[in-house]
Structures are given as structure tokens and as C-alpha cells.
Design an enzyme around this catalytic site. Structure first.
Site, PDB file in Angstrom:
ATOM      1  N   ARG A 159     -15.335  48.402  -7.734  1.00  0.00           N
ATOM      2  CA  ARG A 159     -16.347  47.674  -7.308  1.00  0.00           C
ATOM      3  C   ARG A 159     -15.524  46.530  -6.582  1.00  0.00           C
ATOM      4  O   ARG A 159     -14.619  45.579  -7.297  1.00  0.00           O
ATOM      5  CB  ARG A 159     -17.162  47.135  -8.243  1.00  0.00           C
ATOM      6  CG  ARG A 159     -17.931  45.694  -7.924  1.00  0.00           C
ATOM      7  CD  ARG A 159     -18.970  45.267  -8.839  1.00  0.00           C
ATOM      8  NE  ARG A 159     -18.549  45.146 -10.340  1.00  0.00           N
ATOM      9  CZ  ARG A 159     -17.821  44.245 -10.808  1.00  0.00           C
ATOM     10  NH1 ARG A 159     -17.509  43.251  -9.933  1.00  0.00           N
ATOM     11  NH2 ARG A 159     -17.344  44.181 -12.075  1.00  0.00           N
ATOM     12  N   HIS A 170     -19.634  41.124  -9.473  1.00  0.00           N
ATOM     13  CA  HIS A 170     -20.569  41.988 -10.130  1.00  0.00           C
ATOM     14  C   HIS A 170     -21.803  41.939  -9.332  1.00  0.00           C
ATOM     15  O   HIS A 170     -22.740  42.583  -9.023  1.00  0.00           O
ATOM     16  CB  HIS A 170     -20.935  41.612 -11.621  1.00  0.00           C
ATOM     17  CG  HIS A 170     -21.965  42.093 -12.405  1.00  0.00           C
ATOM     18  ND1 HIS A 170     -22.107  43.503 -12.565  1.00  0.00           N
ATOM     19  CD2 HIS A 170     -23.105  41.441 -12.767  1.00  0.00           C
ATOM     20  CE1 HIS A 170     -23.162  43.814 -13.225  1.00  0.00           C
ATOM     21  NE2 HIS A 170     -23.829  42.654 -13.371  1.00  0.00           N
ATOM     22  N   TYR A 218     -11.491  37.727 -14.342  1.00  0.00           N
ATOM     23  CA  TYR A 218     -11.054  39.045 -15.280  1.00  0.00           C
ATOM     24  C   TYR A 218     -10.438  40.055 -14.353  1.00  0.00           C
ATOM     25  O   TYR A 218     -10.059  41.040 -15.026  1.00  0.00           O
ATOM     26  CB  TYR A 218     -12.281  39.581 -15.865  1.00  0.00           C
ATOM     27  CG  TYR A 218     -13.156  39.813 -14.833  1.00  0.00           C
ATOM     28  CD1 TYR A 218     -13.302  41.244 -14.094  1.00  0.00           C
ATOM     29  CD2 TYR A 218     -14.423  39.206 -14.771  1.00  0.00           C
ATOM     30  CE1 TYR A 218     -14.217  41.240 -13.461  1.00  0.00           C
ATOM     31  CE2 TYR A 218     -15.482  39.355 -13.912  1.00  0.00           C
ATOM     32  CZ  TYR A 218     -15.580  40.444 -13.050  1.00  0.00           C
ATOM     33  OH  TYR A 218     -16.453  40.919 -12.233  1.00  0.00           O
TER      34      TYR A 218
END
Length: 401
Positions: A279, A283, A292
């Protein structure tokens, strides 16, 4: 001499003939070896298999990838303009989305997650209808029966048992239907995933599960979700084949899914396919991915971009020149312009639509709620406090849901 109390059955007199074996039910019903995925993800691009790939298919995949990337970019921009409440981008995962749509026959069903609007659009759904749920205007935004696309599923993995149920029902009726269910790596940690795969294998339902392993369940890396060698290995525990594929290699994903769909259609039962992808975006627009993961990781995956990989193959084979590239890009830009124009128009909403399409026959409780809202709206009209007025999410799509 008397035997001690610790003597086993095998040590007692006459025990030589006693060799207990479990009853047949314990034995594996299936040889596990053929179910195991390959050690490395299956690839076409960059291998000898690429030379045998159908040029027409490669060009179709390329056009859909470019269109899909532009769709993702435009939808992301719409969130920044306040035209979408949220958008879970599939940038970087377009090969999975496009291949999933292209392997379906007209009668087959697609069961998407919230990140799979591109798969729905590639299947033929109007982009505005695909985004209606994410705009917050309507429960779904389209008629699932018309398009054979189940509603976009926000709860993780709950669409998987539904896909199994539909596929099993189709098999009982003798219908030539295969269900393709999409889920992310995070969804494999849900109980619905286990239940769906278990029932699918026991019933030999004509369903294919595509796990798009993009590395993170929001901020949780895969290593903190499972210690399995791969997600594809989980298939063996249910008695179905597991396939591991490079999720950024569009023709490879298409081939693996095509084989799985044909296996399901011919009565061979379900298959679990894990597509290893990434990805590229956060998100959703509400997520800060820098908390992260590092920029170096993202940049490394840019070199494995699905569009770039396919462009290299097409160019090397003389199938793609600057003119064709521009034509494809112009078509994608025209699609984005139409989407932008239509999404920028304020839809007309009717608050009473909250109660439409909830049940086939409206329940007493729902009817009471509808009467209460109608009374409140009528009272507001009498006092002149109508706010923005009734609006409908359907835009210029008439009765599209």
C-alpha cells in the site's frame, strides 16, 4: 514378579500383538503436499513465461492499471476537497484490483472490501456509484444484483462468509457461478476468515479468496499478526490449495486467479490466493503512515510499481510506444475529469431514504422510526427551518443505489 503401577499396556503379557491405531477418521482426507504454496511468489514479468503472455491481455491490463492509478489519485484528491468523507486508496495494489475484475465472467460475483472500489469500477461499475458509500450519501450506492458486486464491506472479513454462502447456494441450484472474495492481510486475523474458509472447503463451494497482503493492517505489520510461513500456507489447514503470487505482477495475478476460478467452476472447490503487494498511500486520508513505516521502505516498493513493471515488458516487446502511452493516459485523464465534475455537483438527498432498501418488508419498528422522522421534517418545514433541504445521493444516476 509383579509389574509396577507404571507399566504400560505394551509391556503386559501378550502385548506383542497389541498395536493400537487410531480409527480411520483421524487420517488426513487430503494429501497436504499439493495444497502447499510455492516457496516464492509466482511471477510472469521478468521471467521466461513473459514471452508467452498474450499481448492483447497485457495491453488491456496496462490500460486498466493506468486508469486505476488515475482513479485512485482523483479519489484521494476529492477527500482533500471535502467531496469524500474518507477514501482507502489502493495505489500500488492496482494489479490485484484489475486482475480480480478481469477474471470474472458476467454471471460471477465479486465480494469487495472497503479498499476495493477500483475492482468494482474495473468490473464496470460507475465510479460515482462506487464512491457513494465513502461519500456518506447512501448505504451502498449501487444495485448489487444488477452488477453482481456485493456491497463494499467495511467490517473486516464479514464479506467472506457471504461469498461462501452465495457460492454454495449457486452450486446447489446448479448455476454456473463463482464468487471471488477480496480481503486484506488484516482480515485474515478475523474469525470470519476462519469460518469462511472452513465452510468453503467442507462444502467444496465454488469460491476463490484473494488476500491482498499489503504489509500492514493499518499500522500493524504482518509479522505481528501471524507466524505462518505465508498467509497462503493457511489454506492447507482447511484442505484447499494455497497459491502465492507477486501482487504487483498483473499477468501473474491474472493467471493464478484464472486457474483458481476455473478450478472452482469445474467442481474442484475453493482456493486461497495470497498476493504480495504494498500500500503506497496511507491506510486512509485520516491515517499518518509515517508513524509506522519509513520513506526508504516506500521508495523501495516504488521500483516494483505494477505499472512500471508492465511498461518495461510492453516496451521491450515493442507493444507500447509513446503514442499508445499518451492515448491510454488521455483516456484515464478524461475519466478523472468526468468523475471530478460529477462529484463536485451537490447531490439532492432525501432523509427518508434512510429507511429504503433496509428490509424487503419494512418492520414495525422501522416504520415507527420513519413516521417519527417524517413528522420532524414536516414540523421543520412549517417553521421554515429546513436547513439545506432534501438531497439525494444518486446524482444523475436515477434510481441507482
Amino acid at each position: 514378579m509383579r509389574k509396577s503401577s507404571s507399566t504400560t499396556v505394551q509391556e503386559l503379557p501378550g502385548s506383542a500383538a497389541y498395536r493400537p491405531t487410531p480409527p480411520p477418521a483421524w487420517r488426513p482426507r487430503t494429501d497436504p503436499a499439493p495444497l502447499l504454496p510455492d516457496p516464492e511468489p509466482f511471477r510472469v514479468l521478468g521471467t521466461d513465461a513473459a514471452a508467452a503472455a498474450d499481448p492483447e491481455l497485457l495491453l488491456r491490463l496496462y490500460a486498466q492499471l493506468v486508469r486505476g492509478r488515475r482513479y485512485n489519485v482523483q479519489a484521494t484528491a476529492l477527500t482533500k476537497q471535502g467531496r469524500l468523507a474518507v477514501y482507502p486508496s489502493s495505489t500500488g495494489q492496482e494489479a490485484c484490483e484489475v486482475a480480480a475484475a478481469l477474471v470474472l465472467r458476467e454471471q460471477d460475483w465479486l465480494f469487495p472490501s472497503y479498499r476495493d472500489t477500483l475492482a468494482a469500477v474495473a468490473r464496470g461499475l460507475d465510479p460515482v456509484q462506487a464512491l457513494t458509500l465513502l461519500r456518506g450519501d447512501w448505504h451502498t450506492g449501487y444495485d448489487p444484483y444488477e452488477h453482481r458486486i456485493a456491497p463494499l464491506c467495511t467490517p473486516l472479513a464479514t464479506q467472506l462468509p457471504h461469498a461462501v454462502g452465495l457460492a454454495h447456494a449457486a452450486r446447489l441450484k446448479g448455476d454456473d457461478v463463482v464468487a471471488l472474495a477480496l480481503v486484506g492481510d488484516g482480515g485474515t486475523s478475523e474469525g470470519d476468515f476462519h469460518e469462511a474458509l472452513n465452510f468453503a472447503a467442507v462444502w467444496r463451494a465454488p469460491v476463490v479468496f484473494l488476500v491482498q497482503n499489503n504489509g500492514f493492517a493499518i499500522s500493524v505489520p504482518l509479522a505481528k499478526q501471524t507466524a505462518a510461513p505465508s498467509l497462503a500456507h493457511k489454506a492447507v489447514g482447511y484442505g484447499m490449495p494455497g497459491r502465492l503470487v507477486d501482487g504487483n505482477d498483473a499477468p501473474a495475478v491474472h493467471q493464478v486467479l484464472s486457474e483458481a476460478m476455473e478450478r472452482a467452476r469445474s467442481g474442484g472447490g475453493p482456493t486461497l490466493v495470497e498476493a504480495v503487494t504494498y500500500r503506497m498511500d496511507a491506510h486512509t486520508n485520516a491515517d499518518d503512515a509515517t508513524r509506522y513505516r519509513g520513506d526508504a521502505e516506500v521508495e523501495a516498493w516504488r521500483e516494483h510499481d505494477p505499472i512500471l513493471l508492465l511498461e518495461r515488458e510492453l516496451t521491450a516487446r515493442g507493444l507500447l510506444d509513446d503514442g499508445h502511452r499518451r492515448t491510454v493516459a488521455d483516456g484515464a485523464e478524461a475519466m478523472a475529469a468526468r468523475l471530478r465534475e460529477r462529484m463536485n455537483a451537490d447531490p439532492v438527498l432525501d432523509p427518508m431514504d434512510l429507511f429504503a432498501e433496509v428490509y424487503a418488508e419494512r418492520t414495525g419498528r422501522l416504520a415507527e422510526q420513519a413516521d417519527l422522522l417524517r413528522a420532524e421534517l414536516e414540523a421543520s418545514e412549517e417553521t421554515g427551518d429546513t436547513g439545506e433541504g432534501p438531497r439525494s445521493p444518486r446524482g444523475d444516476e436515477g434510481d441507482a443505489r
